[in-house]
Motif scaffolding. Structure first.
Motif, PDB file in Angstrom:
ATOM      1  N   GLN A  58       0.842  -1.237  -0.190  1.00 11.09           N
ATOM      2  CA  GLN A  58      -0.053   0.037   0.031  1.00 11.09           C
ATOM      3  C   GLN A  58       0.772   1.319  -0.274  1.00 11.09           C
ATOM      4  N   HIS A  59       2.048   0.985   0.447  1.00 10.11           N
ATOM      5  CA  HIS A  59       3.017   2.137   0.595  1.00 10.11           C
ATOM      6  C   HIS A  59       3.846   2.531  -0.730  1.00 10.11           C
ATOM      7  N   THR A  60       3.990   1.415  -1.695  1.00 13.65           N
ATOM      8  CA  THR A  60       4.927   1.566  -2.943  1.00 13.65           C
ATOM      9  C   THR A  60       3.985   1.545  -4.010  1.00 13.65           C
ATOM     10  N   CYS A  61       2.631   1.509  -4.055  1.00 11.77           N
ATOM     11  CA  CYS A  61       1.718   1.692  -5.317  1.00 11.77           C
ATOM     12  C   CYS A  61       1.547   2.921  -5.648  1.00 11.77           C
ATOM     13  N   SER A  62       1.184   3.201  -6.793  1.00 13.42           N
ATOM     14  CA  SER A  62       0.903   4.551  -7.322  1.00 13.42           C
ATOM     15  C   SER A  62      -0.213   5.310  -6.620  1.00 13.42           C
ATOM     16  N   VAL A  63      -1.149   4.560  -5.815  1.00 15.22           N
ATOM     17  CA  VAL A  63      -2.309   5.384  -5.153  1.00 15.22           C
ATOM     18  C   VAL A  63      -1.840   5.130  -3.718  1.00 15.22           C
ATOM     19  N   GLY A  64      -0.514   5.175  -3.387  1.00 14.33           N
ATOM     20  CA  GLY A  64      -0.021   5.154  -1.832  1.00 14.33           C
ATOM     21  C   GLY A  64      -0.634   6.097  -1.259  1.00 14.33           C
ATOM     22  N   SER A  65      -0.207   7.443  -1.586  1.00 13.52           N
ATOM     23  CA  SER A  65      -0.890   8.769  -0.914  1.00 13.52           C
ATOM     24  C   SER A  65      -2.323   8.768  -0.604  1.00 13.52           C
ATOM     25  N   LEU A  66      -3.134   8.034  -1.654  1.00 12.36           N
ATOM     26  CA  LEU A  66      -4.496   8.197  -1.396  1.00 12.36           C
ATOM     27  C   LEU A  66      -4.980   7.145  -0.329  1.00 12.36           C
ATOM     28  N   LEU A  67      -4.229   6.176  -0.484  1.00 15.77           N
ATOM     29  CA  LEU A  67      -4.689   5.054   0.535  1.00 15.77           C
ATOM     30  C   LEU A  67      -4.225   5.472   2.107  1.00 15.77           C
ATOM     31  N   GLU A  68      -3.124   6.148   1.981  1.00 16.16           N
ATOM     32  CA  GLU A  68      -2.818   6.820   3.506  1.00 16.16           C
ATOM     33  C   GLU A  68      -3.637   7.716   3.974  1.00 16.16           C
ATOM     34  N   ARG A  69      -4.147   8.659   3.129  1.00 11.74           N
ATOM     35  CA  ARG A  69      -5.330   9.673   3.636  1.00 11.74           C
ATOM     36  C   ARG A  69      -6.576   8.902   4.002  1.00 11.74           C
TER      37      ARG A  69
END
Length: 406
Positions: free
Chosen positions: A78-89
């Motif tokens: 979840q941290h290295t994928c291209s939507v990592g920032s969205l998943l973190e939010r």
């Protein structure tokens, strides 16, 4: 340290979903780009493997040799994928007991993105629609792709072991480890994954001759567990970690068979209730027996002891709440010690095994004949073959118990 959530590639219908003429070439090129170092002594191949893609030794490998190293940046999470920032939010809305949801969403996005950085890695995955997990036995299921990815994460992903002082931290999230998830599984494995600060390292644990396949382990797992989690079993007698269950209530039933009058039945139920109070038994529990050990030794030992002890001794044992200071009567229950147990213990265990064997719809002899008849065995479906191997291994363990208790 190896993961407990990694699987072998299915040894039945293979993927067939490769997008290019030679996905291995593309994957190895991708490995070089991301700094994933494979030893020149190993190669990724379909040839010489037990199922699908695997890893094979090109030269003799000695114990301790590095087979490959996966840099942390090459791990898919979840941290290295291209939507990592969205998943973190949105992490507050994605919490789950398993911690799988963020990774599943990451995979959903990356798999459907033609330009995904991970596309060469996905090219070695089996065709999702042909996974052989039991969860796909029903013909109809909703959210198909999501469910298929649940099976992939359950089967392919790794979880890094927690350190002793990490108990109060958030649960470890699963991650995908390219190259490591190519390795198939054997109980008698010859490689092991080590977790380091900068990378994950696959290291040989046994001599691996040239041309032999390299196997990881997914943990000490019985065939029914392998089938449930990974969609395959190890054919008898390869799985030295196989087990058979004796339902706890079956032992109670076996003990009830020996009662003659209502007073004896009531006394038996009193003992059973006491065992429940001690949390040694339960209506849904099982005693687990392996080839070389009793995995539920304390529970089975205490159960046999309480159900077989004289009435006066039980009264004293109960008054002490089961934890008296006198340990002279305690018996260590191991596979090798079973023939030395008190006769009443052995008889109760034997009766329980016989009742357990009666729950199967086929006997051991007929299944031996089926396994020995290669032509008939080949006519079984993949699922029928796997189910047969599960039953046969369990019955062999139970018949070993019969010999030990005779």
């Amino acid at each position: 340290m190896e993961s407990h959530t990694k699987r072998r590639r299915v040894a039945g219908p293979v993927g067939g979903g490769d997008p290019g003429p030679n996905p291995v070439v593309g994957f190895l090129s991708w490995c070089r780009q991301v700094g994933l170092e494979l030893s020149p002594k190993v190669t990724v191949s379909r040839q010489g493997t037990v199922a699908g893609y695997g890893m094979v030794a090109r030269e003799d490998v000695q114990p301790g040799e590095l087979l490959f190293a996966v840099p942390r940046a090459a791990l898919l999470s979840q941290h290295t994928c291209s939507v990592g920032s969205l998943l973190e939010r949105e992490q507050g809305a994605l919490q789950s007991e398993s911690g799988w949801v963020p990774l599943l969403l990451a995979l959903l996005h990356e798999l459907q993105d033609p330009a995904s950085h991970w596309s060469p890695y996905f090219a070695l995955w089996p065709e999702l629609g042909r996974l052989e997990h039991p969860m796909f036995c029903p013909r109809v299921h909703s959210l198909e792709l999501y469910h298929q990815l649940v099976a992939v994460v359950m089967a392919y992903s790794f979880q890094e072991p927690l350190e002793e002082d990490d108990d109060e931290k958030e649960p470890n999230c699963p991650l995908m480890v390219p190259a490591a998830d190519i390795l198939n599984h054997l109980a008698n494995h010859n490689a092991n994954l080590e977790y380091c600060t900068d990378c994950l390292r696959m290291v040989a644990t046994q001599p691996i001759p040239k041309g032999h396949e390299i196997f990881n382990t997914y943990g000490q797992m019985a065939n029914w567990q392998l089938l449930h989690m990974y969609g395959f079993v190890e054919p008898y007698p390869d799985n030295t970690d196989d087990t058979a269950d004796i339902q706890m209530v079956t032992v109670r039933e076996a003990a009830l068979q020996r009662t003659k009058v209502e007073a004896e039945r009531l006394c038996l139920f009193e003992r059973w209730d006491f065992l429940c109070k001690l949390e040694m038994v339960g209506e849904e529990g099982a005693f687990v027996i392996g080839w070389e050990e009793v995995l539920t030794e304390e529970e089975l030992t205490t159960t046999l002891k309480v159900l077989c002890m004289p009435a006066e001794e039980f009264r004293e044992f109960k008054d002490q709440n089961g934890w008296g200071d006198d340990k002279r009567e305690e018996k260590s229950l191991t596979i090798t010690s079973i023939p030395k147990l008190t006769a009443s213990w052995r008889q109760l265990l034997r009766d329980s095994v016989l009742l357990t064997l009666q729950t199967y719809t086929t006997d051991l002899k007929s299944e031996q004949e089926l396994l020995n008849n290669k032509e008939v065995y080949a006519q079984l479906s993949w699922r029928e073959q796997q189910a047969l191997q599960v039953r046969y291994g369990q019955k062999m363990i139970l018949h070993q118990l019969l010999k030990l208790t005779s």
